[in-house]
Design an enzyme around this catalytic site. Sequence first.
Site, PDB file in Angstrom:
ATOM      1  N   LEU A  78       0.788  -1.197   0.056  1.00  0.00           N
ATOM      2  CA  LEU A  78      -0.020  -0.115  -0.031  1.00  0.00           C
ATOM      3  C   LEU A  78       0.951   1.387   0.022  1.00  0.00           C
ATOM      4  O   LEU A  78       0.386   2.286  -0.602  1.00  0.00           O
ATOM      5  CB  LEU A  78      -0.866   0.017   1.032  1.00  0.00           C
ATOM      6  CG  LEU A  78      -2.011  -1.037   1.286  1.00  0.00           C
ATOM      7  CD1 LEU A  78      -2.792  -1.008   2.651  1.00  0.00           C
ATOM      8  CD2 LEU A  78      -3.036  -1.117   0.131  1.00  0.00           C
ATOM      9  N   GLY A  79       1.881   1.316   0.525  1.00  0.00           N
ATOM     10  CA  GLY A  79       2.847   2.488   0.473  1.00  0.00           C
ATOM     11  C   GLY A  79       4.301   2.136   1.220  1.00  0.00           C
ATOM     12  O   GLY A  79       4.662   1.046   1.650  1.00  0.00           O
TER      13      GLY A  79
ATOM     14  N   LYS B 118       1.923  -2.600   8.907  1.00  0.00           N
ATOM     15  CA  LYS B 118       3.245  -1.764   8.859  1.00  0.00           C
ATOM     16  C   LYS B 118       4.486  -2.618   9.446  1.00  0.00           C
ATOM     17  O   LYS B 118       4.771  -2.876  10.435  1.00  0.00           O
ATOM     18  CB  LYS B 118       2.936  -0.411   9.654  1.00  0.00           C
ATOM     19  CG  LYS B 118       4.317   0.485   9.235  1.00  0.00           C
ATOM     20  CD  LYS B 118       4.507   1.729  10.354  1.00  0.00           C
ATOM     21  CE  LYS B 118       3.325   2.531  10.720  1.00  0.00           C
ATOM     22  NZ  LYS B 118       3.951   3.553  11.580  1.00  0.00           N
TER      23      LYS B 118
ATOM     24  N   VAL C  83       4.075  -0.733   4.064  1.00  0.00           N
ATOM     25  CA  VAL C  83       2.618  -0.988   4.390  1.00  0.00           C
ATOM     26  C   VAL C  83       2.024  -1.810   3.537  1.00  0.00           C
ATOM     27  O   VAL C  83       2.252  -1.601   2.347  1.00  0.00           O
ATOM     28  CB  VAL C  83       2.053   0.302   4.719  1.00  0.00           C
ATOM     29  CG1 VAL C  83       0.529  -0.129   5.278  1.00  0.00           C
ATOM     30  CG2 VAL C  83       2.439   1.281   5.817  1.00  0.00           C
TER      31      VAL C  83
ATOM     32  N   GLY D 140       7.680   4.125   3.351  1.00  0.00           N
ATOM     33  CA  GLY D 140       8.276   5.295   3.895  1.00  0.00           C
ATOM     34  C   GLY D 140       9.490   5.105   4.675  1.00  0.00           C
ATOM     35  O   GLY D 140      10.193   4.087   4.542  1.00  0.00           O
ATOM     36  N   GLY D 141       9.991   6.091   5.589  1.00  0.00           N
ATOM     37  CA  GLY D 141      11.415   5.739   6.024  1.00  0.00           C
ATOM     38  C   GLY D 141      11.332   4.766   7.188  1.00  0.00           C
ATOM     39  O   GLY D 141      12.229   4.235   7.372  1.00  0.00           O
TER      40      GLY D 141
ATOM     41  N   GLY E 276       9.561   1.861   6.675  1.00  0.00           N
ATOM     42  CA  GLY E 276       9.388   0.684   6.339  1.00  0.00           C
ATOM     43  C   GLY E 276       8.234   0.735   5.254  1.00  0.00           C
ATOM     44  O   GLY E 276       8.041   1.805   4.693  1.00  0.00           O
TER      45      GLY E 276
ATOM     46  N   ASP F 192       3.580  14.550  16.194  1.00  0.00           N
ATOM     47  CA  ASP F 192       3.686  14.694  14.982  1.00  0.00           C
ATOM     48  C   ASP F 192       2.474  14.947  14.226  1.00  0.00           C
ATOM     49  O   ASP F 192       2.245  13.860  13.232  1.00  0.00           O
ATOM     50  CB  ASP F 192       4.782  13.568  14.645  1.00  0.00           C
ATOM     51  CG  ASP F 192       5.278  13.463  13.357  1.00  0.00           C
ATOM     52  OD1 ASP F 192       5.610  14.487  12.666  1.00  0.00           O
ATOM     53  OD2 ASP F 192       5.645  12.388  12.812  1.00  0.00           O
TER      54      ASP F 192
END
Length: 429
Positions: free
Chosen positions: A131-132, A153, A139, A134-135, A137, A252
């Site tokens: 699905l995606g 995730k 998903v 990032g930094g 890891g 965040d």
Amino acid sequence: MAWQHLPRKKHSDKDALFSLLSAEFELEVNVSEACSSCYGGGGHCELEQNEEFQCDIAKKATSSVGIGVLMITIYCFWRKFSLNKIINFWKKETLTHQDVEAFLRNHGPLVIRRYSYADIKTMTKSFNDKLGQGGYGSVYKGKLRDGCFVAVKVLKESKGNGEEFVNEVASISKTSHVNIVTLKGFCIEGSKRALIYELMPNGSLEKFIYKGNPSNSNHQLGWETLYKISIGIARGLEYLHRGCNTQILHFDIKPHNILLDENFCPKISDFGLAKICPREKSFISMVSARGTIGYIAPEVFCRNFGGVSHKADVYSYGMTVLEMVGGRKNFDASVDFTSEIYFPHWIYKRLELGKELGLLGLLEEVDQESARKMIIVSLWCIQSDPLNRPSMSRVVDMLEGSLEPLKIPPKPFLCSPPSSPTDSSTIMV
């Protein structure tokens, strides 16, 4: 004044710090000879309504909001910490597998389930549907045995730091709210770590609010939806600050960490930087700054702005909602006019002068009212002095109440309020 983009060049230590804080642009200010003499004499060069410059000795010079944010940030960082300390922060000792296991044992029985890594592979069909990324890891889409779809995730093994994993499990396991994403399980097996969340079909808010983003070309959110999302995020933060058994500070809040379900109901996610603290404590001690540049409250990285508290989340919320309103990043050096580089400043001037908001899609009167409430409330939220920001409970009241009693706040310039004697702990980034 003339603003121009400069080509990137090789940095010294101080330039490297500047690059760290403003990675996407560099700016140079050129002033006329007359203005230069004025500044040299301790004055302030101002552009009058007749478009002529006048030297005002009585006032201290202030930079534009965008440069002010960067320069004050750099000053605070450089004064307190050397570049070596900043580099060492990223090399700090990480939590070991034993540390994480000890935390889980000492934390008592968790209401969320612990899965094996084999379970993770089974529910994701060996990580078949990504699905995606990032930094942190990647998903993947997964499915539990009861048929419930989830987002898994999987944290990078090379990252090796268990602190964010522990924060996530510890904080989110204490929550239950319609505007907080549900953590359904977790996995820790050697160096392998994963978090299992409820699946949010519409992904993150950032996909739908920034103009020019290919992912939102077929579904631009209307003002009614944006307004409801802003209230939902506020209610989620209100719950974290006041509704839990213990106070949770997120640290965040940004569009990327707001997930949307099939009905575009917002849910706050990613508690990796969260901090759990007693509700009766007004200010909290921190050994390191946490947050994302552009959304991080000034007091988090520079104690001259006051003590760190739940008001840090209020600031991040205000910056997030302003990006929802503007459909762009709050600081954007690529816009056509220099007056539009810093969106909070630009929109404040329009409110102050009674001009039309100049925002796309504001056709209905009810949408104009909702947009004005979102703007005014957000400008209150990003006041540099934390004491001037409303609580999230007050934010909800203002958004759901009438527009008429809402007053325009002071201009959101960064200034330095008196430092708080309550909490003098060092912040390191």
